[in-house]
Design a protein around this motif. Structure first.
Motif, short mmCIF file in Angstrom:
data_model
loop_
_atom_site.label_atom_id
_atom_site.label_comp_id
_atom_site.label_asym_id
_atom_site.label_seq_id
_atom_site.Cartn_x
_atom_site.Cartn_y
_atom_site.Cartn_z
N GLY A 33 -1.78 48.98 -4.10
CA GLY A 33 -1.74 48.53 -5.48
C GLY A 33 -2.58 49.43 -6.38
O GLY A 33 -2.70 50.63 -6.15
N GLN A 34 -3.18 48.83 -7.42
CA GLN A 34 -4.05 49.55 -8.36
C GLN A 34 -3.35 50.75 -9.00
O GLN A 34 -3.98 51.77 -9.31
CB GLN A 34 -5.36 50.03 -7.66
N GLU A 35 -2.02 50.61 -9.22
CA GLU A 35 -1.26 51.73 -9.79
C GLU A 35 -1.77 52.11 -11.17
O GLU A 35 -1.92 53.30 -11.48
CB GLU A 35 0.24 51.39 -9.87
N GLU A 36 -2.06 51.11 -12.00
CA GLU A 36 -2.51 51.40 -13.36
C GLU A 36 -3.89 52.07 -13.34
O GLU A 36 -4.14 53.00 -14.10
CB GLU A 36 -2.55 50.14 -14.20
N GLU A 94 0.44 39.52 -2.09
CA GLU A 94 1.13 40.53 -1.28
C GLU A 94 0.24 41.75 -1.05
O GLU A 94 0.19 42.30 0.07
CB GLU A 94 2.44 40.96 -1.96
N GLU A 95 -0.48 42.17 -2.09
CA GLU A 95 -1.38 43.31 -1.95
C GLU A 95 -2.54 43.00 -1.02
O GLU A 95 -2.97 43.85 -0.24
CB GLU A 95 -1.89 43.74 -3.34
N ILE A 139 -2.50 40.95 1.52
CA ILE A 139 -1.98 40.99 2.89
C ILE A 139 -1.84 42.44 3.36
O ILE A 139 -2.21 42.78 4.49
CB ILE A 139 -0.62 40.26 2.96
N ALA A 140 -1.32 43.30 2.47
CA ALA A 140 -1.16 44.72 2.82
C ALA A 140 -2.50 45.39 3.06
O ALA A 140 -2.63 46.25 3.94
CB ALA A 140 -0.39 45.44 1.71
N ILE A 141 -3.53 45.01 2.29
CA ILE A 141 -4.87 45.57 2.48
C ILE A 141 -5.43 45.19 3.85
O ILE A 141 -5.95 46.03 4.59
CB ILE A 141 -5.82 45.08 1.35
N ILE A 142 -5.31 43.92 4.19
CA ILE A 142 -5.82 43.45 5.48
C ILE A 142 -5.07 44.11 6.63
O ILE A 142 -5.66 44.56 7.62
CB ILE A 142 -5.70 41.91 5.58
N THR A 143 -3.74 44.18 6.50
CA THR A 143 -2.91 44.81 7.55
C THR A 143 -3.27 46.28 7.72
O THR A 143 -3.41 46.78 8.84
CB THR A 143 -1.42 44.67 7.19
N GLY A 144 -3.41 47.00 6.60
CA GLY A 144 -3.76 48.41 6.66
C GLY A 144 -5.11 48.64 7.29
O GLY A 144 -5.29 49.57 8.10
N ASN A 145 -6.08 47.80 6.94
CA ASN A 145 -7.42 47.92 7.53
C ASN A 145 -7.38 47.67 9.04
O ASN A 145 -8.05 48.36 9.81
CB ASN A 145 -8.37 46.94 6.84
#
Length: 336
Positions: free
Chosen positions: A43-46, A200-201, A203-209
């Motif tokens: 995330g954090q695109e902006e 959703e972000e 979940i993706a952060i936890i999964t990536g970590n």
């Protein structure tokens, strides 16, 4: 005859279009930077895009957010995508100006004083928790941020381009912090507010970590831009077309902040120039060699929010500078 004239005008437009700036290399570089950051950051695109805009516009950035939203890591990753010198300074209450700028040291061999450069002598400088140090240390940044030089013992020392400061601060914790003065806030092109991720972000952060086994491989981030390329793209930004009515639009926005009854302090001419430069960079990364009102509106919030001071009455009522800026942008007629 009218058809002939239309054909001639159409041909002229095509010639002019073909002669415009080729922004495809710049766009490709921006996308490559986003891809490298995306290897770690979810995330954090902006946030990332505004950081890239600040680099292209040659402006410093203040990053504000609660602990744990990847302010420092994102800034470090962006610095890794630039093949330039990088230094990080952790601001603390006992930090002295000489710890940042450097100091003169007596050399017994030559019987002379020699200037030992501090960590500010770098291309990208990340200042972590800038509001942790007192005013004396914060003031040491005034000259170097505004003029990209420092003066020690009457001698000027120039910074090597590019020179950009990324500074972070925590808006929640006030104990042991020192509020940045308006004069210093005005030297930042943007103040970027970094918010919490959505579900959703998260979940993706936890999964990536979990998949990385709690390790961030900074060496996996590939450098995209060199110092020469950054300078080239910064010069390209200066050639972006801005119509006169859009310059008037920027001026109207800034003038309104000075006459606004909700504000005790409005924006300076430096803010007008900052909006102009940021809007040019925003247009360029979107493949346009001309600025639109949407470019101005998008960048105006990041440029103005930290430069404005509410009246005490409005502050007590729970108003925010963000709300005032939004009202101003809604009030002023958009040029067509």
């Amino acid at each position: 005859m009218e058809n002939i004239n239309r054909d001639i005008e159409s041909e002229n437009e095509n010639v002019n279009f073909n002669a415009r700036i080729d922004l495809s290399p710049l766009q490709q570089a921006v996308e490559a930077i986003k891809t490298e950051i995306g290897k770690v950051i979810v995330g954090q695109e902006e946030f990332v895009e505004f950081m890239i805009i600040s680099i292209l516009a040659n402006g410093h950035t203040l990053i504000e957010g609660v602990p744990g939203v990847a302010k420092t890591i994102t800034a470090k990753l962006i610095a890794k995508t630039l093949n330039v010198d990088f230094s990080r300074i952790q601001f603390t209450p006992d930090l002295m100006p000489s710890d940042i700028l450097g100091t003169s040291v007596f050399n017994v061999k030559t019987n002379e004083f020699e200037f030992k450069k501090g960590p500010i002598f770098s291309n990208i400088v990340l200042i972590d928790e800038i509001n942790r140090s007192p005013a004396k240390t914060q003031a040491a940044l005034f000259e170097v941020m505004a003029e990209r030089q420092i003066t020690i013992d009457g001698i000027h020392h120039d910074m090597q381009p590019p020179f950009l400061v990324f500074a972070t601060q925590n808006p929640i914790e006030q104990e042991g912090t020192y509020r940045l003065p308006e004069a210093q806030l005005d030297r930042f092109l943007f103040k970027i507010d970094v918010n919490y991720p959505n579900l959703e972000e998260e979940i993706a952060i936890i999964t990536g970590n979990h998949q990385r086994k709690d390790v961030i491989d900074f060496d996996a981030i590939q450098p995209i831009l060199t110092a020469d390329k950054i300078a080239e793209y910064q010069n390209t930004i200066k050639d972006i077309l801005v119509e006169d009515h859009l310059i008037s639009y920027i001026a109207s926005i800034v003038i309104n902040t000075r006459n606004n009854p909700n504000l005790y302090l409005g924006a300076s001419p430096r803010a007008s120039i900052a909006i102009l430069n940021a809007a040019k960079a925003n247009a360029a990364i979107n493949g346009r060699d001309f600025v639109t009102p949407d470019d101005i509106k998008r960048c105006a919030k990041g440029v103005l929010n930290h430069r404005l001071v509410l009246t005490p009455e409005r502050e007590m009522e729970g108003f925010t500078t963000e709300k005032v800026v939004s009202q101003i942008l809604e009030t002023i007629e958009i040029p067509r």
